[in-house]
Design a protein around this motif. Sequence first.
Motif, mmCIF file in Angstrom:
data_model
loop_
_atom_site.group_PDB
_atom_site.id
_atom_site.type_symbol
_atom_site.label_atom_id
_atom_site.label_comp_id
_atom_site.label_asym_id
_atom_site.label_seq_id
_atom_site.Cartn_x
_atom_site.Cartn_y
_atom_site.Cartn_z
ATOM 1 N N GLN B 93 1.082 -1.280 0.030
ATOM 2 C CA GLN B 93 0.292 0.261 0.507
ATOM 3 C C GLN B 93 1.360 1.302 0.195
ATOM 4 O O GLN B 93 0.661 1.913 -0.515
ATOM 5 C CB GLN B 93 -0.631 0.004 1.180
ATOM 6 N N HIS B 94 1.804 1.148 0.972
ATOM 7 C CA HIS B 94 2.675 2.623 1.289
ATOM 8 C C HIS B 94 3.335 2.729 -0.072
ATOM 9 O O HIS B 94 3.671 3.002 -0.504
ATOM 10 C CB HIS B 94 3.580 2.236 2.143
ATOM 11 N N ILE B 97 1.446 4.131 -3.306
ATOM 12 C CA ILE B 97 0.768 5.220 -2.683
ATOM 13 C C ILE B 97 1.925 6.256 -2.635
ATOM 14 O O ILE B 97 1.769 7.493 -3.756
ATOM 15 C CB ILE B 97 -0.002 5.568 -1.793
ATOM 16 N N LYS B 110 -5.310 8.507 1.341
ATOM 17 C CA LYS B 110 -4.509 7.615 2.127
ATOM 18 C C LYS B 110 -5.815 7.957 3.559
ATOM 19 O O LYS B 110 -5.987 7.436 4.230
ATOM 20 C CB LYS B 110 -3.875 8.493 3.141
ATOM 21 N N SER B 114 -8.278 5.229 5.562
ATOM 22 C CA SER B 114 -8.097 5.645 6.876
ATOM 23 C C SER B 114 -9.328 4.718 7.861
ATOM 24 O O SER B 114 -9.376 5.508 9.107
ATOM 25 C CB SER B 114 -7.697 6.825 7.451
#
Lengths: 434, 434
Positions: B93-94, B97, B110, B114
């Motif tokens: 995911q990081h 992104i 993001k 959340s």
Amino acid sequence: IISNNDKEITALFSEVHFADIAEVLDEVNFEEAIYIIKLLDSEKTSEILTELDEDTREKILKNLSAKEIADEVREMDTDDAADIIGELSKERQHRVISALEDDDHAADIKELLSYNDNSAGALMAKELVKVYETWTVAGCMRRIRGQAKDVTRVHSIYVVDKEDKLVGRMSLKDLIIAKSDHKIADICKAKVDAVNVHQNDEEVAKIMAKYDLEAIPVVDDNNVLVGRITIDDILDVIREEADKDYQMAAGFSQDVEADDTIWELTKARLPWLILALFGGFISVSVLGSFDNAINTFPELFFFTPLIAAMAGNVGVQSSAIIVQGLANDSLKGSLFKRLLKEILQGLLNGFVLAALLMSAGMLFLGFPLDLGITVAASLISVIIIASIIGTFIPIILAKKGIDPALATGPFITTSNDILGILIYFSIAKLVLGF
Amino acid sequence: IISNNDKEITALFSEVHFADIAEVLDEVNFEEAIYIIKLLDSEKTSEILTELDEDTREKILKNLSAKEIADEVREMDTDDAADIIGELSKERQHRVISALEDDDHAADIKELLSYNDNSAGALMAKELVKVYETWTVAGCMRRIRGQAKDVTRVHSIYVVDKEDKLVGRMSLKDLIIAKSDHKIADICKAKVDAVNVHQNDEEVAKIMAKYDLEAIPVVDDNNVLVGRITIDDILDVIREEADKDYQMAAGFSQDVEADDTIWELTKARLPWLILALFGGFISVSVLGSFDNAINTFPELFFFTPLIAAMAGNVGVQSSAIIVQGLANDSLKGSLFKRLLKEILQGLLNGFVLAALLMSAGMLFLGFPLDLGITVAASLISVIIIASIIGTFIPIILAKKGIDPALATGPFITTSNDILGILIYFSIAKLVLGF
């Protein structure tokens, strides 16, 4: 309400959303509901009527004259109007339609009433924004200002040729972004999904869900634009379909609600229960035919409810997977592969459960080995056969044009009960030799 | 595909709707799917990815680099992008992104990631058309031309004050009809339904269905506009909810599809089957405790599967009505009234079924009167008690915050089986005295 202070009630309700008023009317007693409906102006009450529970609405409509109903209907979109008029008797339908002052509206409603229930035609509304391909953007904007007033929500603007045949669509956004001297034919999207007016509403729902459409144009057999269906109507179709499957699985022969009368509920419940009773009676005869075993192996009879219940549970699981797969069009692969898969699953589940049962029976009930083996082998056979039946009955029903959800109801459970008991005692006879 | 003629494939697919391509990809083998995805341009493939079956998508995403996924995601609306990135591991995911070039888009995604699953925040998209109340109609039109390009469908234009708090809404239609020098504050509708970003998605679905909304704005705790939810997302929520209820009723412990692996299917099926087996084992013990009757009244044992099955069927019917009533918020009246209604229905159904059973037993199986009375009285008692249990278990589950649909699964059937047998033999002992 009891104080009958009309002004206060009107003021109170004027601020409230019609869907909330509809909920209130579903709750209050009947005279009060009629009183409120007659008190409020028809713009509001027409919206309330469309939101009411069908039973409440039926009662209210009975107490309004044809003229009063026509006043309500005048404010409604054609699809809602047709739905409500469709609930009346044939004779009252005529009276209400002839009481309508606007002839176009009356003709539209008559047309909608002429389509089969569950067809795209019965679901669609006549209200839509239609432009000719030869118009310019500027001319189009001018005319849309007129048309759009009658249409609650403009999803798409439909583009037709001079014979009213559907040739394209565009969004209000496309129109706003376009230069004002462009021709509509140049800026519209020529590829447009449409459904035929006779198409089944569940198919329409599938198409709209698949392509994420919020409205779809409806055409007749000559591709002439006759109406449009919006996503909120489809929402109802999907929900009704899901409710129907669920109710079939639970064993109702018709649509029911918790607040139906005892008589209506019993009518919906009793047919399946009688079928189940009949099935149960067959299982009694099956058991009776093995009665010579009752003195030597009474334990066999203690296990019948267990075997029958396992057969029923496994069968319903297998059917439910197929029913869902059919509903979502997600069944892939050949029948043979599916069969193999069910048998493998049945073997896997069967072995685990039979091992549990056999060890529990021998440990806690002090079973001899041959009885343990009998019960375990029966359980495995019953599970495999129930899986296969549970898989194929809905597939066969669907092929014959019958709703496959029927299979998840008491029908499969009852057949599997009987078959399970028969297999169980046949295996027992073979192993134990009575 | 085998010929690997890239140009032909591209040409072939360029005319086809992405939802159809997604269906093809779900069917073909995995290397072919990857090959096609890499071949087509990202505008098309990004749409295809959102339409793919979750399992197929997972496999494809595994074979794309973080950079390639970021290229796909760049073309997507924030809600679809967040859904797809949410399926990846935290670490990927990081990477995806940070590979996004557009910082705003990355920040939006993001933010969406959340929110809790099943909250309005997780469902909404950041794309919307927002105008300030102080603007004029003409200025608004100008700016909307810019904003609307990023928004696939403009349902509503949301009006905010200078602190970005939601103060009203209007439709594109309202804007087109209005005079160009009017202020937005004067023409917009000040009353606007909105949901909180932390609200449960099923509640959002209920609100949108009730008020027939096609889009709803989402606000945070300070009433600041943070996103919007469209009806097509709600369609998925409703369908998932219906599927879940159906699967629970059929006895699955987790979400399954016909094309899951045997292992996944077994994992979903076995837990309930083990519970049913355990229940069956209790029924064996109950029957075993009445074994002194087996020589004098063997017929009693032939009727156990019938009594157990009727108890199960009646219980599931009663539960299903309540589960549906709870889901539609259509349960009215007091608990006491509901209890009375169930008892009356049970009596009505019970008497009809018991009369059928008793006459059939005495006519065809030559039952003595006392045995007939025993079976009939047991059937009536069992039906009434199964109705009451079936009614109250889902109500109690719902009060405890557990999904009431659990009650329609094998849980109720199994408990009613056991209880039915216990009642049956207790009555038999009382009447026949063994």
